[in-house]
Design a protein around this motif. Structure first.
Motif, PDB file in Angstrom:
ATOM      1  N   TYR A  44      -0.085   5.701  -9.072  1.00  0.00           N
ATOM      2  CA  TYR A  44      -0.689   5.788  -7.888  1.00  0.00           C
ATOM      3  C   TYR A  44      -0.516   4.418  -7.167  1.00  0.00           C
ATOM      4  CZ  TYR A  44      -1.309  10.355  -7.997  1.00  0.00           C
ATOM      5  OH  TYR A  44      -1.316  12.027  -8.494  1.00  0.00           O
ATOM      6  N   TYR A  45      -1.564   3.329  -7.913  1.00  0.00           N
ATOM      7  CA  TYR A  45      -2.295   2.213  -7.455  1.00  0.00           C
ATOM      8  C   TYR A  45      -1.505   1.303  -7.967  1.00  0.00           C
ATOM      9  CZ  TYR A  45      -4.151   5.119  -4.335  1.00  0.00           C
ATOM     10  OH  TYR A  45      -4.666   6.411  -3.674  1.00  0.00           O
ATOM     11  N   PRO A  46      -1.384  -0.139  -7.125  1.00  0.00           N
ATOM     12  CA  PRO A  46      -0.653  -1.389  -7.481  1.00  0.00           C
ATOM     13  C   PRO A  46      -0.477  -2.128  -8.642  1.00  0.00           C
ATOM     14  CG  PRO A  46      -1.539  -0.979  -4.937  1.00  0.00           C
ATOM     15  CD  PRO A  46      -2.376  -0.559  -6.310  1.00  0.00           C
ATOM     16  N   ASN A  47      -1.891  -1.595  -9.110  1.00  0.00           N
ATOM     17  CA  ASN A  47      -2.455  -2.803 -10.514  1.00  0.00           C
ATOM     18  C   ASN A  47      -2.495  -2.612 -11.552  1.00  0.00           C
ATOM     19  OD1 ASN A  47      -4.153  -4.678  -7.822  1.00  0.00           O
ATOM     20  ND2 ASN A  47      -2.864  -5.598  -9.134  1.00  0.00           N
ATOM     21  N   PRO A  48      -1.458  -1.909 -12.435  1.00  0.00           N
ATOM     22  CA  PRO A  48      -1.636  -1.228 -13.626  1.00  0.00           C
ATOM     23  C   PRO A  48      -1.846  -2.094 -14.655  1.00  0.00           C
ATOM     24  CG  PRO A  48       0.564  -0.744 -13.087  1.00  0.00           C
ATOM     25  CD  PRO A  48      -0.190  -0.838 -11.877  1.00  0.00           C
ATOM     26  N   ILE A 104      -8.684   6.445 -12.967  1.00  0.00           N
ATOM     27  CA  ILE A 104      -8.508   4.739 -12.607  1.00  0.00           C
ATOM     28  C   ILE A 104      -7.092   4.525 -11.975  1.00  0.00           C
ATOM     29  CG2 ILE A 104      -8.507   2.294 -12.534  1.00  0.00           C
ATOM     30  CD1 ILE A 104     -10.016   3.139 -15.700  1.00  0.00           C
ATOM     31  N   HIS A 105      -6.275   5.286 -11.860  1.00  0.00           N
ATOM     32  CA  HIS A 105      -5.276   5.516 -11.437  1.00  0.00           C
ATOM     33  C   HIS A 105      -4.397   3.962 -10.736  1.00  0.00           C
ATOM     34  CE1 HIS A 105      -3.780   9.412 -11.666  1.00  0.00           C
ATOM     35  NE2 HIS A 105      -5.486   9.535 -11.509  1.00  0.00           N
ATOM     36  N   ALA A 106      -4.974   2.660 -12.026  1.00  0.00           N
ATOM     37  CA  ALA A 106      -4.507   1.223 -11.664  1.00  0.00           C
ATOM     38  C   ALA A 106      -5.029   0.930 -10.223  1.00  0.00           C
ATOM     39  CB  ALA A 106      -3.256   1.337 -11.297  1.00  0.00           C
ATOM     40  N   ASN A 107      -6.088   1.050  -9.469  1.00  0.00           N
ATOM     41  CA  ASN A 107      -6.194   0.688  -8.492  1.00  0.00           C
ATOM     42  C   ASN A 107      -7.595  -0.391  -9.152  1.00  0.00           C
ATOM     43  OD1 ASN A 107      -8.238   0.350  -6.423  1.00  0.00           O
ATOM     44  ND2 ASN A 107      -8.162   2.451  -5.395  1.00  0.00           N
ATOM     45  N   LEU A 108      -7.577  -1.313  -9.123  1.00  0.00           N
ATOM     46  CA  LEU A 108      -8.430  -2.614  -9.653  1.00  0.00           C
ATOM     47  C   LEU A 108      -9.325  -2.813  -8.781  1.00  0.00           C
ATOM     48  CD1 LEU A 108      -8.035  -4.877 -11.735  1.00  0.00           C
ATOM     49  CD2 LEU A 108      -6.918  -6.040  -9.581  1.00  0.00           C
ATOM     50  N   ALA A 119       3.088  -3.179  -2.113  1.00  0.00           N
ATOM     51  CA  ALA A 119       4.846  -3.467  -3.461  1.00  0.00           C
ATOM     52  C   ALA A 119       5.634  -1.844  -2.977  1.00  0.00           C
ATOM     53  CB  ALA A 119       3.101  -2.460  -4.304  1.00  0.00           C
ATOM     54  N   ALA A 120       4.979  -1.359  -1.656  1.00  0.00           N
ATOM     55  CA  ALA A 120       6.074  -0.668  -0.849  1.00  0.00           C
ATOM     56  C   ALA A 120       5.982   1.035  -1.387  1.00  0.00           C
ATOM     57  CB  ALA A 120       7.804  -1.076  -1.076  1.00  0.00           C
ATOM     58  N   LEU A 121       4.883   1.103  -1.880  1.00  0.00           N
ATOM     59  CA  LEU A 121       4.529   2.771  -2.908  1.00  0.00           C
ATOM     60  C   LEU A 121       4.166   3.378  -1.976  1.00  0.00           C
ATOM     61  CD1 LEU A 121       1.730   0.866  -5.668  1.00  0.00           C
ATOM     62  CD2 LEU A 121       3.697   2.608  -5.395  1.00  0.00           C
ATOM     63  N   PRO A 122       4.240   4.897  -1.877  1.00  0.00           N
ATOM     64  CA  PRO A 122       3.707   5.686  -1.022  1.00  0.00           C
ATOM     65  C   PRO A 122       2.768   5.299  -0.003  1.00  0.00           C
ATOM     66  CG  PRO A 122       5.101   7.292  -2.678  1.00  0.00           C
ATOM     67  CD  PRO A 122       4.257   5.690  -2.937  1.00  0.00           C
ATOM     68  N   GLN A 123       3.362   5.344   1.675  1.00  0.00           N
ATOM     69  CA  GLN A 123       2.320   4.932   1.938  1.00  0.00           C
ATOM     70  C   GLN A 123       0.614   5.688   2.336  1.00  0.00           C
ATOM     71  OE1 GLN A 123       2.065   3.750   6.684  1.00  0.00           O
ATOM     72  NE2 GLN A 123       3.762   2.527   6.166  1.00  0.00           N
ATOM     73  N   LEU A 182      -8.120  -3.769   0.859  1.00  0.00           N
ATOM     74  CA  LEU A 182      -7.559  -5.273   0.292  1.00  0.00           C
ATOM     75  C   LEU A 182      -6.662  -3.909  -0.965  1.00  0.00           C
ATOM     76  CD1 LEU A 182      -7.287  -7.616  -0.671  1.00  0.00           C
ATOM     77  CD2 LEU A 182      -9.055  -7.068  -2.535  1.00  0.00           C
ATOM     78  N   THR A 183      -7.008  -2.743  -1.379  1.00  0.00           N
ATOM     79  CA  THR A 183      -5.876  -1.836  -2.037  1.00  0.00           C
ATOM     80  C   THR A 183      -4.822  -0.981  -1.171  1.00  0.00           C
ATOM     81  OG1 THR A 183      -7.596  -1.172  -3.044  1.00  0.00           O
ATOM     82  CG2 THR A 183      -6.028  -0.071  -3.946  1.00  0.00           C
ATOM     83  N   MET A 184      -5.421  -0.817  -0.217  1.00  0.00           N
ATOM     84  CA  MET A 184      -3.856  -0.329   0.870  1.00  0.00           C
ATOM     85  C   MET A 184      -3.598  -1.856   1.027  1.00  0.00           C
ATOM     86  SD  MET A 184      -6.816   1.546   3.232  1.00  0.00           S
ATOM     87  CE  MET A 184      -5.769   2.149   4.470  1.00  0.00           C
ATOM     88  N   GLN A 185      -4.060  -2.555   1.300  1.00  0.00           N
ATOM     89  CA  GLN A 185      -2.677  -3.481   1.926  1.00  0.00           C
ATOM     90  C   GLN A 185      -1.922  -4.088   0.768  1.00  0.00           C
ATOM     91  OE1 GLN A 185      -2.542  -5.269   4.292  1.00  0.00           O
ATOM     92  NE2 GLN A 185      -0.895  -6.534   4.182  1.00  0.00           N
ATOM     93  N   LYS A 186      -2.179  -3.934  -1.199  1.00  0.00           N
ATOM     94  CA  LYS A 186      -1.053  -4.184  -1.623  1.00  0.00           C
ATOM     95  C   LYS A 186       0.189  -2.388  -1.992  1.00  0.00           C
ATOM     96  CE  LYS A 186      -4.759  -6.383  -4.896  1.00  0.00           C
ATOM     97  NZ  LYS A 186      -5.307  -6.508  -6.090  1.00  0.00           N
ATOM     98  N   VAL A 187      -0.544  -1.764  -1.362  1.00  0.00           N
ATOM     99  CA  VAL A 187      -0.113  -0.463  -1.972  1.00  0.00           C
ATOM    100  C   VAL A 187       1.528  -0.358  -0.584  1.00  0.00           C
ATOM    101  CG1 VAL A 187      -0.028   1.988  -1.181  1.00  0.00           C
ATOM    102  CG2 VAL A 187      -1.897   0.864  -2.189  1.00  0.00           C
ATOM    103  N   PHE A 188       0.762  -1.124   0.461  1.00  0.00           N
ATOM    104  CA  PHE A 188       2.070  -1.637   1.423  1.00  0.00           C
ATOM    105  C   PHE A 188       3.067  -2.739   0.991  1.00  0.00           C
ATOM    106  CE2 PHE A 188      -1.702   0.158   5.075  1.00  0.00           C
ATOM    107  CZ  PHE A 188      -1.033   0.969   4.864  1.00  0.00           C
TER     108      PHE A 188
END
Ligand code: ZN
Length: 245
Positions: free
Chosen positions: A40-44, A9-13, A231-235, A223-229
């Motif tokens: 990986y993703y912003p919603n663990p 799932i990798h925190a991809n809500l 959170a300043a996670l790797p693009q 929406l997930t992509m937007q959250k990645v940006f």
């Protein structure tokens, strides 16, 4: 009995929500997750909450281990490491504790469920050679088990062992298990597909009809992509969602 088997799932809500919506219409009695709920993703925190709320039977994957402090991050690639350091900072203590207590594998009447492989949770099953090793491990250590679900590669895959021969099973939408065969089956990834097609992937296993059905669920990846940006996670983590790689 109908099981849904999900993994990575990798925190991809958004991907998890869409997958659970799809599962709710499939007459499924139990959901099993093969690990890597976070990383990986912003919603663990939200993904852990959702897994608990839906009583998903979760295993611990390598990213969960790193997030929970069971292993270090030094063996991960730089992007994964960066995202894990972010996850370790964001993850609430109660979630970390929950992850820590999860089992490495689980065994049901019909099957075994593992993260990477039956011989080690961090090992990959990528080809028939790895599959051969897995089948011989199963036959020596897991008497009576003829089906093993595994994840970790983020790619749908299935291998059979029949008449002394390991075969890769070409399966678009699913396949039926044959009497007397042994099987290794990967549902693909919910949160980060790596088989060239965007969307969440999972499978349904019907223990009566012996059918495995693969399902792919579209979700709001913008929406997930937007959250990645934000959170300043790797693009690259955002970009690869569009490619499904
Ligand atoms: Zn993973």
């Amino acid at each position: 009995m109908r099981y849904a088997v999900i993994s990575d799932i990798h925190a991809n809500l958004e991907a998890l929500q869409a997958t659970l919506r799809d599962i709710s219409g499939q007459d499924v009695q139990e959901v099993i997750c093969l690990g890597d709920m976070v990383g990986y993703y912003p919603n663990p925190n939200e993904c852990v909450d959702l897994c608990r709320k839906h009583r998903i039977r979760c295993l611990r994957g390598n990213h969960d281990d790193a997030a929970a402090g069971i292993c270090g991050t030094e063996d991960f690639n730089p992007v994964a490491q960066n995202a894990l350091e972010w996850t370790i900072r964001e993850l609430q203590e109660a979630k970390r504790e929950w992850l820590r207590r999860l089992p490495e594998q689980l065994q049901e009447d019909h099957f075994l469920a593992v993260h990477g492989s039956p011989w080690h949770p961090y090992a990959y099953i990528l080809n028939t050679c790895d599959a051969q090793k897995a089948f011989s491990h199963l036959s020596t250590h897991y008497e009576g088990i003829s089906i093993c679900f595994f994840g970790h590669t983020h790619q749908r895959a299935a291998f059979s062992f029949r008449n002394d021969e390991v075969m890769y099973i070409e399966c678009q939408d699913g396949f039926t298990l044959q009497e007397g065969g042994c099987y290794l089956i990967n549902p693909g990834s919910v949160g980060q597909a790596r088989d060239g097609r965007p969307g969440a992937s999972y499978l349904i296993f019907d223990t009566d009809s012996k059918q495995v059905e693969y399902r792919r669920v579209p979700y709001q990846l913008e929406l997930t992509m937007q959250k990645v940006f934000e959170a300043a996670l790797p693009q690259i983590l955002a970009e690869r969602l569009v490619l499904g790689y």
